[in-house]
Design an enzyme around this catalytic site. Sequence first.
Site, PDB file in Angstrom:
ATOM      1  N   GLU A 151     -55.413 -28.132 -13.198  1.00  0.00           N
ATOM      2  CA  GLU A 151     -54.987 -28.983 -14.307  1.00  0.00           C
ATOM      3  C   GLU A 151     -55.026 -28.277 -15.664  1.00  0.00           C
ATOM      4  O   GLU A 151     -55.771 -28.670 -16.571  1.00  0.00           O
ATOM      5  CB  GLU A 151     -55.815 -30.269 -14.355  1.00  0.00           C
ATOM      6  CG  GLU A 151     -55.549 -31.169 -13.171  1.00  0.00           C
ATOM      7  CD  GLU A 151     -56.151 -32.560 -13.317  1.00  0.00           C
ATOM      8  OE1 GLU A 151     -57.096 -32.742 -14.095  1.00  0.00           O
ATOM      9  OE2 GLU A 151     -55.666 -33.474 -12.617  1.00  0.00           O
ATOM     10  N   GLU A 308     -53.782 -34.522  -5.498  1.00  0.00           N
ATOM     11  CA  GLU A 308     -54.985 -35.344  -5.649  1.00  0.00           C
ATOM     12  C   GLU A 308     -54.604 -36.802  -5.883  1.00  0.00           C
ATOM     13  O   GLU A 308     -53.626 -37.096  -6.564  1.00  0.00           O
ATOM     14  CB  GLU A 308     -55.790 -34.920  -6.888  1.00  0.00           C
ATOM     15  CG  GLU A 308     -56.444 -33.584  -6.835  1.00  0.00           C
ATOM     16  CD  GLU A 308     -57.244 -33.312  -8.127  1.00  0.00           C
ATOM     17  OE1 GLU A 308     -57.668 -34.282  -8.789  1.00  0.00           O
ATOM     18  OE2 GLU A 308     -57.407 -32.135  -8.462  1.00  0.00           O
TER      19      GLU A 308
HETATM   20  C1  GLA Z   1     -58.715 -34.258 -11.873  1.00  0.00           C
HETATM   21  C2  GLA Z   1     -59.311 -32.950 -11.441  1.00  0.00           C
HETATM   22  C3  GLA Z   1     -60.375 -33.088 -10.408  1.00  0.00           C
HETATM   23  C4  GLA Z   1     -61.239 -34.290 -10.658  1.00  0.00           C
HETATM   24  C5  GLA Z   1     -60.382 -35.518 -10.747  1.00  0.00           C
HETATM   25  C6  GLA Z   1     -61.178 -36.774 -10.953  1.00  0.00           C
HETATM   26  O1  GLA Z   1     -57.556 -34.560 -11.241  1.00  0.00           O
HETATM   27  O2  GLA Z   1     -58.362 -32.012 -11.020  1.00  0.00           O
HETATM   28  O3  GLA Z   1     -61.149 -31.909 -10.433  1.00  0.00           O
HETATM   29  O4  GLA Z   1     -61.914 -34.118 -11.837  1.00  0.00           O
HETATM   30  O5  GLA Z   1     -59.520 -35.374 -11.848  1.00  0.00           O
HETATM   31  O6  GLA Z   1     -60.359 -37.875 -11.170  1.00  0.00           O
END
Ligand code: GLA
Length: 689
Positions: A151, A308
Site C-alpha cells: 500500500e 485483501e
Molecule cells: C491494509 C494493509 C494491511 C492491514 C489492513 C487492515 O490493507 O495492507 O497490512 O493493515 O489494511 O485493514
Amino acid sequence: MVNDSRIQKIPYGGDYNPEQWTEDVWAEDMRLFRLAGIDIVTLNVFSWAALQPSEEVYDFSKLDRIMDLVEENGLKVCFATSTAAHPAWMAKRYPDVLRVEFDGRKRKFGSRHNSCPNSPTYQKYSVRLAEELAKRYGQRKSIVAWHVSNEYGGACYCENCEKAFRVWLKKKYGTIEEVNRAWDTAFWGHTFYDWDEIVAPDLRSEHFAETRTNFQGISLDYSRFNSDSMLACYEAEAAAIRAFVPDAKITTNLMGTYKPLDYQKWAKSMDFVSWDNYPENGAPYARTAMSHDLMRGLKGGMPFALMEQTPSVSNWLSYCALKRPGVMRLWSYQAVAHGADTVMFFQMRRSIGACEKYHGAVIDHVGNENTRVFREIAALGAELEKLGGHTLGGRSRAKAAIVFDWDNWWALEYSAGPNTDLHYLDEIFLWYRALAEQNYAVDLISEEDALSRYEVVIAPVLYMTKTGYDEKIRGFVRDGGIFITTFFSGIVDEHDLVITGGYPGRLRDVLGIWVEEIDALPPDASNQMTYEGTSYPARLLCDILHTEGAETLSVYEKDFYAGFPALTVNSYGEGNAYYVATRLSDDFYRTFLRERLEEKGVRPVLDADAVSWPTEKASPHSDGRKAGIEATERFANGKSILYVLNHTDETAEITLPSERTELLSGRMLKQGDKISVAPKGVLLLEKNL
Ligand code: GLA
Ligand code: ZN
C-alpha cells in the site's frame, strides 16, 4: 496468480504472518488452512527488521523455515518484499529514511508506509533486500506472485524530495522560463530565476490547507512528482526481482480510489493489478463496484487480484461493525463479478498486540475452527474448490464508459473555486451509480484508452482538457458516439492554465456552446430545471451558457439566468455531444442515461423486469425500481457468466433471460425459468456463446 497457467481455480487465502508467532502455532495454522480450503498465503509483508537485523547482516533462517512449511503443505505463495516499514536501526543511523510531513514536521521512527521515496538509504536498502529475496527464493515453485512493499501512499516534503523535485522539473520543462510559464509565476511576482529557489509546496510554502494552495501549478506538479517518486521505488524493486526471476509476476497492492497515486500510470509498470477492498460502513454496493471497475480498467480490463479484504471486521473504523452473515461471501463474489481472479484476506491469524489485534482474521484469538467467521470462510473455500476455473480470465464487454483521470482529480480539487463542495469522486459516482444500479455494464477508463469500442462515453467534470484529448472526443462523436460531459469542463490545460477564448475551451465546438459564467450554490440552495415533464433540483454549480449550434433540452427556472440552457445536445458528425450544465439528482441521471443507452440499442445485463420481489416495499427510485440486485456479465473461453448478487435482506426472484447453468448448484435452467436468490445470495449463471 492472474493470467497464470499454473492457476486452475480462484486462489483463496491472504496475508499470513507466522513470524509474529512461536513455531508451535504453525502446525495448527496448517491444519486450519486445510479445513478452510486456503491454498495461497501472502508472506513476508512486514519482516524487514527480522530479515536484516543490522546494516551488515541478513538473516533468512526463519523465512526459510516458513517457506519450507507452506510448501510442504502445498500452499502457493504471494511473496512480499517487506519494504513498507523500515527497521528502527535504519531510522536511527540514517534519518534520511524518515519523512517530512506536509506541515514540515520531521518524523521519528514509528508507524509504517513511512519511508521517504527519495531517501538514498531507503532506495539502496529496499532494492538490496528485494535482490537478496529474489536471489534466495526466486526459484521456488510455490511463488506465483511478487508483492512489492505494501500500500504505497502518503507524501514526503523533505530536502531530498525537494532536490529530486527540481531534477524532475528540469526533465519535464527543460528551462526555468518554461516552469515560470507553466505555473504562471508572474502572478504575485513568484518568478524563479534559479532551480534552487523552488521549494516543495507544503504548509510552509504555497499551501494553507491540504487542498488549498496559492499556486495550483506547482502543487499539481508536486502531486505528479510524489506519485512518480513512489512508483520509481516500486520499479526499482521490480527490476531487482526480475534480474533473478525473469518471468516473475510482480504487483503491489493498490487501494482503489486513492487520490495521491496516479494508478493509471502505475499500472503500466505492474504485471497485474491487485487491490485491497475495505468499504466504509454503510457504503452503497455500487460504490464498492465502482472501485472494482476502476481497478479492472487500469490494465485495459485484464482481471485483477483481490489482495485483501477483511473476513469480518476492520479495526480502524470509528465503529468496527461486523460483516453480517453471508456478506463476506457476497462481497467476495462481487469482486469476482467485477473482474477479480483471486479472493484473499487480511489476515490469516489475528495478532495479539498492536493496532490490528481487533482486525478480523481467518483464525480468531480463540485459535480454533469453532467460530462463525471460520465456518463462513471454510464454506466459501469448499465452494471455490468446486467452482474450479470457470470464472478465471473473465472480461467485461461494456458499451458505456466513464472517463477517470488522476490529473483532473488533483487539479479540480486544488482549483480554488468555484465551490468547495465539488468533489471529483462524488461526481463520478453519481454517473456510475445510475448505470450500475440499472445493471448496465460500465468501464472506468483512462484518457489513454480507446473510445471506439463504446457507444456512450461520459466524462464528468472534465475540468482539465489535456492537449489532444479534445480531438479524441471529436473523433468519437464524429463516428457516431454519444459523449456526455458536465458543468466546469474544458476549463484548463494540463498545467491548470485557463484556456482562453470562452469556456469550455477546446470542447466548445463539439458541444456547440459557450459558457459565459459559473454560479456556485451553497448546500441549501437550488435552482430548478424540467426534463421530459419531470422537474429536478439543480445544485452545486450552474453554468450560464449560450448555445452555438447545440439544441436546448432544458432551461433553468429561477434566478436571473432563468431561461438559460441547463441541458444541451449538439449533433456533430454522426454522433451527439451532451452538456449537463448543473448538478442534478439520481433520478435524472438514471432516466437520462437509460435513454441514451436505449437509443444505441444497449441493454442492461439484467432487465429490471426480470427481477421481482415477493414483498414490494417503497422504492428508492422514481421509476419504481428497487435497487439491490446487482448483475454483471463476464466473458471467457466462449462462455458467459451472468453474476446475480442480492445485496438486500429480502429474497428476490429472477426470470432467466436465457438458458444457463447455475454453477454453484449445478442446476440447468431454461429461458423464462424463475429462480430465487436469497438475501445476500449469489447466482453464477453460465452459458455457451
Ligand atoms: C491494509 C494493509 C494491511 C492491514 C489492513 C487492515 O490493507 O495492507 O497490512 O493493515 O489494511 O485493514
Ligand atoms: Zn522525502
